[in-house]
Scaffold this motif. Structure first.
Motif, PDB file in Angstrom:
ATOM      1  N   ASP A 142       0.769  -1.038  -0.030  1.00  0.00           N
ATOM      2  CA  ASP A 142       0.109  -0.037   0.087  1.00  0.00           C
ATOM      3  C   ASP A 142       0.826   1.460   0.176  1.00  0.00           C
ATOM      4  OD1 ASP A 142      -2.397  -1.446   0.162  1.00  0.00           O
ATOM      5  OD2 ASP A 142      -2.097  -1.720   2.350  1.00  0.00           O
ATOM      6  N   PHE A 143       2.071   1.232   0.809  1.00  0.00           N
ATOM      7  CA  PHE A 143       2.876   2.397   0.994  1.00  0.00           C
ATOM      8  C   PHE A 143       4.151   1.872   1.036  1.00  0.00           C
ATOM      9  CE2 PHE A 143      -0.936   4.719   2.321  1.00  0.00           C
ATOM     10  CZ  PHE A 143      -0.531   6.003   1.983  1.00  0.00           C
ATOM     11  N   LEU A 144       5.155   2.319   0.193  1.00  0.00           N
ATOM     12  CA  LEU A 144       6.672   2.013   0.264  1.00  0.00           C
ATOM     13  C   LEU A 144       7.257   3.378   0.507  1.00  0.00           C
ATOM     14  CD1 LEU A 144       9.100   0.494  -0.364  1.00  0.00           C
ATOM     15  CD2 LEU A 144       8.984   0.846  -2.650  1.00  0.00           C
ATOM     16  N   PHE A 145       8.032   3.542   1.543  1.00  0.00           N
ATOM     17  CA  PHE A 145       8.976   4.679   1.822  1.00  0.00           C
ATOM     18  C   PHE A 145      10.490   4.460   1.188  1.00  0.00           C
ATOM     19  CE2 PHE A 145       6.368   6.603   5.495  1.00  0.00           C
ATOM     20  CZ  PHE A 145       5.385   6.626   4.791  1.00  0.00           C
ATOM     21  N   VAL A 146      11.124   5.293   0.638  1.00  0.00           N
ATOM     22  CA  VAL A 146      12.286   5.076   0.076  1.00  0.00           C
ATOM     23  C   VAL A 146      13.123   6.195   0.708  1.00  0.00           C
ATOM     24  CG1 VAL A 146      14.128   4.879  -1.944  1.00  0.00           C
ATOM     25  CG2 VAL A 146      11.522   3.900  -2.090  1.00  0.00           C
ATOM     26  N   ASP A 147      14.083   5.962   1.565  1.00  0.00           N
ATOM     27  CA  ASP A 147      14.851   7.041   2.462  1.00  0.00           C
ATOM     28  C   ASP A 147      16.239   7.039   1.713  1.00  0.00           C
ATOM     29  OD1 ASP A 147      15.248   9.045   4.261  1.00  0.00           O
ATOM     30  OD2 ASP A 147      15.775   7.635   5.787  1.00  0.00           O
ATOM     31  N   GLU A 148      16.792   8.227   1.837  1.00  0.00           N
ATOM     32  CA  GLU A 148      17.972   8.737   1.155  1.00  0.00           C
ATOM     33  C   GLU A 148      17.980   8.333  -0.283  1.00  0.00           C
ATOM     34  OE1 GLU A 148      19.975  10.404   2.687  1.00  0.00           O
ATOM     35  OE2 GLU A 148      19.695   9.839   4.895  1.00  0.00           O
ATOM     36  N   ALA A 149      16.886   8.607  -1.126  1.00  0.00           N
ATOM     37  CA  ALA A 149      16.536   8.174  -2.300  1.00  0.00           C
ATOM     38  C   ALA A 149      17.547   8.529  -3.394  1.00  0.00           C
ATOM     39  CB  ALA A 149      15.233   8.688  -2.834  1.00  0.00           C
ATOM     40  N   ALA A 150      18.141   9.502  -3.266  1.00  0.00           N
ATOM     41  CA  ALA A 150      19.161  10.280  -4.097  1.00  0.00           C
ATOM     42  C   ALA A 150      20.299   9.220  -4.135  1.00  0.00           C
ATOM     43  CB  ALA A 150      19.533  11.590  -3.814  1.00  0.00           C
ATOM     44  N   MET A 151      20.491   8.315  -3.294  1.00  0.00           N
ATOM     45  CA  MET A 151      21.764   7.517  -3.225  1.00  0.00           C
ATOM     46  C   MET A 151      21.608   6.167  -4.033  1.00  0.00           C
ATOM     47  SD  MET A 151      23.302   7.820   0.486  1.00  0.00           S
ATOM     48  CE  MET A 151      24.450   6.846   0.108  1.00  0.00           C
ATOM     49  N   ILE A 152      20.053   6.036  -4.494  1.00  0.00           N
ATOM     50  CA  ILE A 152      19.946   4.826  -5.279  1.00  0.00           C
ATOM     51  C   ILE A 152      19.738   5.162  -6.730  1.00  0.00           C
ATOM     52  CG2 ILE A 152      17.838   3.353  -5.723  1.00  0.00           C
ATOM     53  CD1 ILE A 152      17.507   3.546  -2.471  1.00  0.00           C
ATOM     54  N   PRO A 153      20.124   4.472  -7.566  1.00  0.00           N
ATOM     55  CA  PRO A 153      20.406   4.737  -9.050  1.00  0.00           C
ATOM     56  C   PRO A 153      18.791   4.990  -9.425  1.00  0.00           C
ATOM     57  CG  PRO A 153      21.598   2.718  -8.691  1.00  0.00           C
ATOM     58  CD  PRO A 153      20.878   2.944  -7.360  1.00  0.00           C
ATOM     59  N   LEU A 154      18.692   6.011 -10.554  1.00  0.00           N
ATOM     60  CA  LEU A 154      17.457   6.278 -11.102  1.00  0.00           C
ATOM     61  C   LEU A 154      16.476   4.999 -11.643  1.00  0.00           C
ATOM     62  CD1 LEU A 154      16.029   8.948 -11.339  1.00  0.00           C
ATOM     63  CD2 LEU A 154      16.856   9.113 -13.545  1.00  0.00           C
ATOM     64  N   PRO A 155      17.075   4.125 -12.287  1.00  0.00           N
ATOM     65  CA  PRO A 155      16.282   3.067 -12.789  1.00  0.00           C
ATOM     66  C   PRO A 155      15.823   2.277 -11.546  1.00  0.00           C
ATOM     67  CG  PRO A 155      18.468   3.133 -14.018  1.00  0.00           C
ATOM     68  CD  PRO A 155      18.463   3.963 -12.858  1.00  0.00           C
ATOM     69  N   MET A 156      16.391   2.089 -10.715  1.00  0.00           N
ATOM     70  CA  MET A 156      15.831   1.348  -9.507  1.00  0.00           C
ATOM     71  C   MET A 156      14.867   2.037  -9.004  1.00  0.00           C
ATOM     72  SD  MET A 156      18.360  -0.340  -6.371  1.00  0.00           S
ATOM     73  CE  MET A 156      19.188  -1.760  -7.530  1.00  0.00           C
ATOM     74  N   LEU A 157      14.953   3.367  -8.829  1.00  0.00           N
ATOM     75  CA  LEU A 157      14.020   4.324  -8.192  1.00  0.00           C
ATOM     76  C   LEU A 157      12.577   4.003  -8.924  1.00  0.00           C
ATOM     77  CD1 LEU A 157      15.677   7.562  -7.214  1.00  0.00           C
ATOM     78  CD2 LEU A 157      15.101   5.637  -5.750  1.00  0.00           C
ATOM     79  N   MET A 158      12.794   4.084 -10.372  1.00  0.00           N
ATOM     80  CA  MET A 158      11.494   3.763 -11.083  1.00  0.00           C
ATOM     81  C   MET A 158      10.840   2.462 -10.877  1.00  0.00           C
ATOM     82  SD  MET A 158      11.374   6.677 -12.214  1.00  0.00           S
ATOM     83  CE  MET A 158       9.780   6.484 -13.154  1.00  0.00           C
ATOM     84  N   ALA A 159      11.807   1.589 -10.914  1.00  0.00           N
ATOM     85  CA  ALA A 159      11.220   0.215 -10.585  1.00  0.00           C
ATOM     86  C   ALA A 159      10.448   0.067  -9.161  1.00  0.00           C
ATOM     87  CB  ALA A 159      12.430  -0.965 -10.535  1.00  0.00           C
ATOM     88  N   LEU A 160      11.115   1.065  -8.103  1.00  0.00           N
ATOM     89  CA  LEU A 160      10.712   0.737  -6.903  1.00  0.00           C
ATOM     90  C   LEU A 160       9.175   1.344  -6.817  1.00  0.00           C
ATOM     91  CD1 LEU A 160      13.833   1.555  -4.416  1.00  0.00           C
ATOM     92  CD2 LEU A 160      12.522  -0.362  -4.623  1.00  0.00           C
ATOM     93  N   ASN A 161       9.000   2.626  -7.717  1.00  0.00           N
ATOM     94  CA  ASN A 161       7.747   3.239  -7.638  1.00  0.00           C
ATOM     95  C   ASN A 161       6.800   2.328  -8.304  1.00  0.00           C
ATOM     96  OD1 ASN A 161       6.410   5.860  -7.485  1.00  0.00           O
ATOM     97  ND2 ASN A 161       6.499   5.619  -9.703  1.00  0.00           N
ATOM     98  N   GLU A 162       7.071   1.120  -8.817  1.00  0.00           N
ATOM     99  CA  GLU A 162       6.079   0.245  -9.439  1.00  0.00           C
ATOM    100  C   GLU A 162       5.388  -0.906  -8.255  1.00  0.00           C
ATOM    101  OE1 GLU A 162       4.725   0.517 -12.577  1.00  0.00           O
ATOM    102  OE2 GLU A 162       5.905   2.155 -12.597  1.00  0.00           O
ATOM    103  N   LYS A 163       6.202  -0.697  -7.073  1.00  0.00           N
ATOM    104  CA  LYS A 163       5.879  -1.876  -6.024  1.00  0.00           C
ATOM    105  C   LYS A 163       4.804  -1.474  -5.046  1.00  0.00           C
ATOM    106  CE  LYS A 163       8.035  -4.836  -6.270  1.00  0.00           C
ATOM    107  NZ  LYS A 163       7.900  -6.361  -6.892  1.00  0.00           N
ATOM    108  N   ALA A 164       4.331  -0.492  -5.245  1.00  0.00           N
ATOM    109  CA  ALA A 164       3.223   0.101  -4.429  1.00  0.00           C
ATOM    110  C   ALA A 164       2.297   0.929  -4.684  1.00  0.00           C
ATOM    111  CB  ALA A 164       3.902   0.710  -2.991  1.00  0.00           C
ATOM    112  N   LYS A 165       1.038   1.101  -4.170  1.00  0.00           N
ATOM    113  CA  LYS A 165       0.001   2.006  -4.703  1.00  0.00           C
ATOM    114  C   LYS A 165       0.472   3.379  -4.242  1.00  0.00           C
ATOM    115  CE  LYS A 165      -4.837   3.056  -3.764  1.00  0.00           C
ATOM    116  NZ  LYS A 165      -6.074   2.676  -2.911  1.00  0.00           N
ATOM    117  N   HIS A 166       1.174   3.711  -3.152  1.00  0.00           N
ATOM    118  CA  HIS A 166       1.568   5.056  -2.944  1.00  0.00           C
ATOM    119  C   HIS A 166       3.186   4.852  -2.588  1.00  0.00           C
ATOM    120  CE1 HIS A 166      -2.206   6.547  -2.964  1.00  0.00           C
ATOM    121  NE2 HIS A 166      -2.504   5.662  -2.107  1.00  0.00           N
TER     122      HIS A 166
END
Length: 702
Positions: free
Chosen positions: A266-290
């Motif tokens: 339902d919710f996924l929080f990504v902390d220190e997001a700028a340290m994570i590669p951009l493609p990985m962030l986009m993949a994480l964005n698909e893993k939760a409703k918010h």
């Protein structure tokens, strides 16, 4: 101290004297931290110290992100890390201690062991004076500096007293109004994605831990990820205050584990997001409703403002069933320390981390102004910056605003690398565009041979080394290269031709000093188009995606001499021959628009197309039978592929025309569903008819 500001000290002396002073000041603090280039001497002192402390090397400083300390000593005696200074200063609590250790000796004349990271072969730290150290010392000694200098008396004792103890951190401290407002937006679930952006010490971790606990207790399926668990110590403490750890634990997952998990949250929080590669962030964005992505907006994480610009723009364009695709959450008021904290101001000023009006993005609805006056050009090298700190501030703020990965360490690189120069375009005395140039090449033949054989990888010299090691171009080390490693233009002056004028200025300077202008970057269609427009030619494409950007690295050159022009043609022809085959072997995920840009050759090169795509009379007969009669496409697939690659090399396929793009993707055997939707073609017959029309117009009409 009034206003809950941090105490700042410069401690001078031997390591034992500095340690004694630091531990005296920290007597009432819990577990002080000492950071240095080499912490071995402090680790040995731990055994005999009455006060327990922890240590970390500069390389480990990033692990302190998300943590909080009462006292930190950063020993700069044997090496300086700009990023470590910036990171660690942001972890000290209000009323706490931030101290810098310097030697009694002439620090500026001492060899800086950390300098080797910035120096290309054959430079060594002991032979290169550090302009950055001189700059840093000036800022520490400035009358606006918050640091108190501690000197010894004749008996080698310091007249300093222990600082007062700090109150315990309240795990259940109520949220500030700013935090509460941001949490209300999050809990309202109006947006698919949220980005929480704030400077250090604004209570991001507290807000995340508090919100995660509330959502968890409300029965929501929640998860948290971060580059490492050390980054979420404060967040975890807040979560565990509200949630009984006997029945539940913090739902933390490593980013790659979360992506590979089939669960949806339902919710996924990504902390220190700028340290994570951009493609990985986009993949994480698909893993939760918010999804909520939390990041620092300037400098510490090596992200720069580019993170916000590029990533947030991508999130804002995503398709969603929510009321909003993206909602920005802002925290401005410091919590870890008091407002107008002198240490925070000094760090921001020293490393140019605070936004200036010239680098703030122009809203999309605003009309971009045109350049009103012809620019003046200025070229600066390391030592020049010391007399031009106002230009250094504007230049670095521009880099922070424009590039995805700009950190305080880049400031040291610009000041200390003897191979680096910076070309500025100034309008009315203000920096409007900047290009950072690195001189490369002239490698000894023996060294070049070892690089080509994979035995040596000397520091720096990216382009000649890559051509030697990956392309097998034996003479690549013999030539001089100016690599444009960064280029950026102020946001409201973009698309006005300033960057191209800057490149033209470099071309006027280059022929006497280099054989090739060149560049290497994470390839996207818009960036490749810019370099293509300025007559740069691709000569190498990386075989693996860049971790931060998720794009392949493309190397492009522009010859500056007659001999270099002949070499460039030879190198580019060889690259295209290999690329045509590799396109089918390893670049299936390379965007079609980008493939067409890379393949497009200039007029002279089009006369000598690679044998792989040369169409014989029999090939043309097969195409004619398909176009004008009833020859099935499947029976001429190989000829169709040769034909489409030939058209691409001639620039006869328009990537903006969906039917032409469809034909090219079909020839490569790619998935054509997405492009097909834009063509309004229906059925196999209509698709094949569009292919026939293109071939008739381009090949059979000749």
């Amino acid at each position: 101290m009034s206003d809950n500001h941090r105490h700042c000290y410069i401690l001078k002396g031997s390591p034992s004297e500095v340690l004694s002073d630091f531990l005296r000041l920290s007597e009432n603090f819990t577990t002080p931290l000492i950071a240095a280039y080499d912490v071995s001497q402090y680790n040995s002192a731990l055994l005999s110290s009455a006060i327990q402390f922890t240590t970390c090397s500069f390389k480990q400083a990033k692990q302190a992100l998300g943590s909080s300390y009462d006292a930190i000593l950063v020993d700069l005696t044997h090496g300086v890390s700009a990023s470590a200074l910036a990171i660690l200063s942001g972890t000290v609590r209000g009323g706490g201690l931030f101290a810098i250790a310097l030697p009694d000796d002439d620090w500026l004349s001492m060899t800086d062991l950390d300098l080797s990271r910035y120096l290309p072969w054959p430079y060594e730290p002991e032979h290169v004076p550090s302009n950055f150290k001189r700059y840093l010392l000036t800022t520490l000694q400035d009358e606006t500096s918050p640091f108190k200098w501690v000197y010894k008396d004749q008996n080698k004792t310091s007249l300093i007293a222990a600082l007062p103890a700090l109150p315990a951190i309240e795990a259940n401290a109520p949220l500030t109004q700013e935090q509460a407002d941001a949490q209300s937006c999050l809990l309202a679930e109006q947006a698919q994605s949220y980005v929480l952006m704030a400077p250090r010490g604004r209570g991001k971790s507290t807000l995340l831990g508090d919100s995660l606990a509330k959502l968890f207790m409300a029965g929501k399926r929640v998860a948290i990820t971060a580059p490492n668990q050390d980054a979420i110590v404060s967040l975890k403490a807040r979560f565990e205050y509200f949630v009984d750890i006997k029945t539940a634990t913090l739902p933390f997952f490593a980013p790659d584990a979360l992506i590979n998990d089939s669960s949806h949250w339902d919710f996924l929080f990504v902390d220190e997001a700028a340290m994570i590669p951009l493609p990985m962030l986009m993949a994480l964005n698909e893993k939760a409703k918010h999804c909520l992505f939390s990041t620092t907006d300037y400098g510490y994480e090596g992200a720069g403002k580019g993170f916000g610009i590029r990533f947030c723009d991508t999130l804002a364009r995503q398709k969603t069933t929510q009321a909003l695709a993206l909602q920005m959450l802002i925290l401005d008021q410091p919590i870890r320390w008091g407002g107008n904290d002198p240490l925070e101001k000094w760090i921001n000023d020293c490393f140019f981390l605070a936004a200036s009006e010239s680098t703030i993005e122009t809203p999309q609805h605003e009309h971009k102004t045109s350049v009103q006056a012809s620019p003046n050009f200025k070229r600066l090298t390391g030592v020049d910056w010391l007399a031009n700190t106002h230009l250094l501030a504007e230049t670095f703020q521009l880099l922070v605003s424009a590039h995805y990965q700009t950190s305080p360490d880049n400031l040291r690189w610009i000041l200390d690398d003897p191979s680096v120069s910076t070309c500025l375009a100034l309008v009315k005395g203000k920096v409007q565009s900047v290009a950072i140039v690195t001189e490369e090449g002239i490698l000894p033949s023996a060294l070049s041979q070892e690089v080509m054989q994979g035995k040596r990888r000397p520091r720096g010299h990216l382009v000649p080394q890559s051509l030697l090691a990956h392309e097998g171009i034996a003479q690549a080390g013999e030539y001089r290269y100016w690599r444009i490693s960064r280029i950026a233009t102020v946001q409201n002056q973009q698309n006005q031709g300033l960057a191209s004028l800057l490149l033209a200025q470099l071309e006027r300077l280059a022929p006497e000093q280099c054989d090739f202008l060149c560049t290497s970057f994470a390839a996207t269609s818009d960036v490749v188009s810019f370099w293509r427009k300025n007559a740069y030619t691709p000569i190498r494409l990386g075989t693996a995606k860049d971790q931060a950007s998720g794009s392949y690295s493309l190397m492009m050159i522009k010859p500056m001499t007659e001999e270099a022009s002949k070499l460039a043609t030879t190198w580019q022809t060889r690259f295209i021959e290999h690329f045509l085959l590799n396109l089918l072997l390893q670049y299936a995920d390379l965007p079609t628009d980008l493939v067409l840009l890379i393949l497009k050759q200039n007029h002279d090169q089009q006369k000598n197309q690679p044998a792989l795509v040369q169409l014989s009379p029999l090939d043309l007969q097969d195409i004619a039978l398909f176009v004008e009669h009833h020859r099935p496409l499947d029976s001429i697939r190989s000829v169709f592929l040769k034909a489409m690659l030939s058209l691409a090399l001639q620039g006869l396929i328009d990537p903006n025309d969906p039917t032409e793009k469809l034909a090219f993707e079909a020839a490569l055997g790619r998935d054509i569903k997405k492009t097909l939707q834009k063509t309004q073609l229906s059925g196999k017959k209509a698709i094949h008819q569009s292919f026939k029309s293109l071939l008739k117009k381009t090949l059979l009409a000749k």
